[in-house]
Scaffold this active site. Sequence first.
Site, short mmCIF file in Angstrom:
data_model
loop_
_atom_site.label_atom_id
_atom_site.label_comp_id
_atom_site.label_asym_id
_atom_site.label_seq_id
_atom_site.Cartn_x
_atom_site.Cartn_y
_atom_site.Cartn_z
N GLU A 114 66.92 28.23 59.39
CA GLU A 114 67.83 27.42 58.38
C GLU A 114 67.45 27.62 56.74
O GLU A 114 66.08 27.29 56.62
CB GLU A 114 68.03 26.00 58.76
CG GLU A 114 68.51 25.88 60.19
CD GLU A 114 68.33 24.40 60.48
OE1 GLU A 114 68.10 23.45 59.72
OE2 GLU A 114 68.38 24.01 61.79
N LYS A 116 66.18 25.79 53.66
CA LYS A 116 65.41 24.56 53.32
C LYS A 116 66.02 24.25 51.80
O LYS A 116 65.52 24.79 51.03
CB LYS A 116 63.99 24.78 53.28
CG LYS A 116 63.15 23.36 52.95
CD LYS A 116 61.74 23.50 53.22
CE LYS A 116 61.00 22.26 52.88
NZ LYS A 116 60.99 21.83 51.51
N ASP A 118 66.67 22.44 48.44
CA ASP A 118 66.06 21.65 47.58
C ASP A 118 67.09 20.44 47.12
O ASP A 118 67.45 20.51 45.97
CB ASP A 118 65.54 22.55 46.42
CG ASP A 118 64.00 21.71 45.77
OD1 ASP A 118 63.71 21.04 46.31
OD2 ASP A 118 63.54 22.29 44.98
N TYR A 236 71.59 18.61 59.48
CA TYR A 236 70.77 19.58 60.23
C TYR A 236 70.00 18.85 61.72
O TYR A 236 69.36 19.44 62.22
CB TYR A 236 69.85 20.28 59.65
CG TYR A 236 68.96 19.54 58.50
CD1 TYR A 236 69.31 19.46 57.43
CD2 TYR A 236 67.90 18.93 59.45
CE1 TYR A 236 68.42 18.56 56.59
CE2 TYR A 236 66.98 18.21 58.56
CZ TYR A 236 67.34 18.18 56.91
OH TYR A 236 66.36 17.63 56.22
N LYS A 325 57.91 28.81 52.71
CA LYS A 325 58.28 28.68 51.42
C LYS A 325 58.84 29.98 50.69
O LYS A 325 57.86 30.78 50.99
CB LYS A 325 57.19 27.96 50.98
CG LYS A 325 57.01 26.45 51.37
CD LYS A 325 58.05 25.71 50.96
CE LYS A 325 57.90 25.18 49.63
NZ LYS A 325 57.62 23.98 49.07
N CYS A 419 66.64 24.44 7.37
CA CYS A 419 66.79 25.55 8.68
C CYS A 419 65.69 26.65 8.28
O CYS A 419 65.50 26.95 7.20
CB CYS A 419 68.37 26.03 7.95
SG CYS A 419 68.55 27.69 8.97
N CYS A 422 67.50 29.77 6.35
CA CYS A 422 67.91 29.70 4.90
C CYS A 422 67.27 28.75 4.10
O CYS A 422 67.46 28.72 2.76
CB CYS A 422 69.49 29.57 4.88
SG CYS A 422 70.22 27.99 5.46
N CYS A 437 72.41 23.70 11.04
CA CYS A 437 72.31 24.38 9.74
C CYS A 437 73.81 24.31 9.54
O CYS A 437 74.52 25.13 9.85
CB CYS A 437 71.67 25.50 9.71
SG CYS A 437 71.94 26.38 7.94
N CYS A 442 74.34 31.12 5.80
CA CYS A 442 72.95 31.08 6.27
C CYS A 442 72.92 32.70 6.88
O CYS A 442 73.81 32.86 7.82
CB CYS A 442 72.66 29.95 7.47
SG CYS A 442 71.26 30.25 8.49
S1 IVH Z 1 63.88 19.54 59.03
C1 IVH Z 1 61.80 17.31 61.86
N1 IVH Z 1 65.51 21.29 57.93
O1 IVH Z 1 62.89 19.54 53.54
C2 IVH Z 1 62.65 17.72 60.68
N2 IVH Z 1 64.36 19.93 56.32
O2 IVH Z 1 59.43 18.30 54.25
C3 IVH Z 1 61.98 17.80 59.37
N3 IVH Z 1 64.90 20.10 54.17
O3 IVH Z 1 62.51 16.43 52.57
C4 IVH Z 1 62.76 18.17 58.38
N4 IVH Z 1 66.55 21.57 54.31
O4 IVH Z 1 64.79 16.89 53.31
C5 IVH Z 1 64.67 20.32 57.76
N5 IVH Z 1 67.23 22.55 57.16
C6 IVH Z 1 66.37 21.78 56.84
C7 IVH Z 1 65.94 21.30 55.48
C8 IVH Z 1 65.07 20.34 55.36
C9 IVH Z 1 65.84 20.65 53.43
C10 IVH Z 1 64.14 19.18 53.19
C11 IVH Z 1 63.61 17.92 53.96
C12 IVH Z 1 62.49 17.50 53.81
C13 IVH Z 1 61.73 18.68 53.49
C14 IVH Z 1 60.73 19.03 54.61
#
Ligand code: IVH
Length: 689
Positions: A114, A116, A118, A236, A325, A419, A422, A437, A442
């Site tokens: 899936e 991740k 941010d 999720y 990551k 500026c 100029c 400016c 200018c």
């Molecule tokens: S699983 C046991 N799945 O990533 C479940 N985390 O440290 C652990 N995050 O702060 C998390 N998307 O907020 C999981 N599809 C995803 C995620 C996800 C984002 C974030 C989560 C957590 C950090 C993992």
Amino acid sequence: MAEKNLLKYEELKAQVNFHNYRYHVLDAPVISDLEYDRLLNELKRIEADHPDWVTSDSPTQRAGAKPADRFEKIRHPRAILSLANAFGADDARAWFERVRKLDDRVETARFVVEPKIDGLSVVLHYRDGLFVQGATRGDGEIGEDITSNLRTVRAIPLRIPVQTTDKPSSMVNRPPSYLVVRGEAFIPNKEFEELNRRLEEAGEKTYLNPRNTAAGSLRQLDPQLTASRPLTLLVYQIVYSESGEVPTSQWEILEYLKALGFPVTDVAKRFSDLESAIAYTETWNKGRDKLPYEADGMVIKIDDLNLAADLGFVGKDPRGAIAFKFPAREVTTTLNDIGVAVGRTGVLTPYAVLEPVEIGGVVVERATLHNFDFIAEKDIRVGDRVLVKRAGEVIPYIIGPVVDARSGKERAYKPPSKCPACGQAVEHFEGEVAWYCVNAACPAQLVRNIEHFVSRGAMDIVGLGTKIVEKLIETEKIKDAADIYTLTREDILEAVTKKERKTKAEPPGKNADNLLSAIEASKRRPLNRLIAALGIHGVGEVMAGDLSRAFGNLSALSKASAEELQQIEGLGPNIAESIVDWFAQPANQNVVKKLKAAGVDPKVQLSDVGKQSGKLSGLTFVVTGTLPTLTREGVKELIENNGGKVTDSVSKKTSYLVLGENPGSKADKARALGVKILDESGLRKLINS
Ligand code: IVH
């Protein structure tokens, strides 16, 4: 009688919630915004008559909660866990080896991959199908109660299961009496850019990145403010459930949550071996800019949740999953100097001169510092180690200084009072962050000004590129925009450098002739385009159209007072002042005079006001992505002024999709439905055909 009405009310409520779900979760509305508003108004009307009927799952109850003094603490029913990281395929393989040694079932395990996201981890509680509480992750044991804020996020269902037209399975029909799910709340990239664009247009401070903005929006005390931010979420995980059955595999959990009406990623995939899972992760690593949100990696999860649970934890990290990551798009380097660029409207923008550093395969030497307030607020000093981000097509920018890395030799920065191009004193408009400016002569501004004057949305003079403009300014053939109209063939020939002449296939004389006829043709552009071309601060395409209709010619506009200008709807005191100031400058008065003398003096005929060309009448348009010259409002106005209609969602009835850069899902939908697709120039051709 009352009972029958109550039934009707409940039905209407479910209907509105369903359409909310189609729009905010599936991104596939089946009714127009107008019809939706009508249903919502009907609901409000009934609620006004029967305030006792109103329940917390009514769509009218999303916003409106009063600001809180502080957030209460909430203990999570189960620990909200974190994830261990893997940096690259070998790390992921090492993880697999470790867990395989602990339990040989891992050998044949399946994996779900899936994105991740941010964003901000949130925990949502449902009792008897009703959304009753929402919390932040906090320290994993105790989070903060942000229920009122989360209620404003329209992707969060207020009642589950959301009534859909699909035939639900019995499991979905009877969700656990108490269900706690976890998801990631975030602001999609496009919405974030749009938010910042609006702030910038209003002269307000912009946000740094989607993540901080999302977190900040959810962690502030006034839900009304949260409601105004384009937050959404994807869920999720089922953290906890009471009395009721829930699936025991991650893949089925995603399907189950989706069937209940939760927003769930459509990027997740299940694999029967780790290598395929890694390969899939790698494709998203390369394609991460295609994701509509910031993702800092992919999560690889063992599908069998019983097996995953049996593997246990290391600290707060479950062994059953790993965060794969993506390489960082943020790095630190030294800020060697701060430079200042002069923009078209004279706005001064500080930029960072960096010790060259590689970010995602590109060497970065310059990065934007946004504005002078940003430097002061972040206390950014010359010589600092700074955090730089480069993502996708966005210009690299400074996030902030690494204060701990200071040696004491860093110098505080003082914004220029003059500026840099100029030497004229800089000015500040009330309520705005930027410094300007305001010298119309200018030279640095002049280049940007001419670029804007000749651009497609303005006077549209093809062939007058930046290089030639710079040369013409350097040789003083162009001192302001009006001088374009007195250029001779010789002036142009001289401005085309020798080097360019050699590389050009066509003889330079031909280019000069083409340019001269393009200049001549531009004299016939309508008044709104000329007004927009002047580059008056705060006057974009839409405002230029309003001004053109209200004043009819440039001379009348130049004499307008701030009071008169403010008669126009949507034109506030700041823009009025900016327009008056612009025309008060002797240099600008001279430009207006010279334009007129050169025969550039378009007039709006009274009969033209509100007249529609009708070229697009009967046609329906949907716009997606960023267009090269037109803003959202600009393209809408253009279509409507020519008799067309603009709607928000693509359907079979859509005549054309107008496609820009970084389009959303609308483009896919249009393709799927076979809707014709145009770019901006295609749209113009259609109008001018
Ligand atoms: S699983 C046991 N799945 O990533 C479940 N985390 O440290 C652990 N995050 O702060 C998390 N998307 O907020 C999981 N599809 C995803 C995620 C996800 C984002 C974030 C989560 C957590 C950090 C993992």
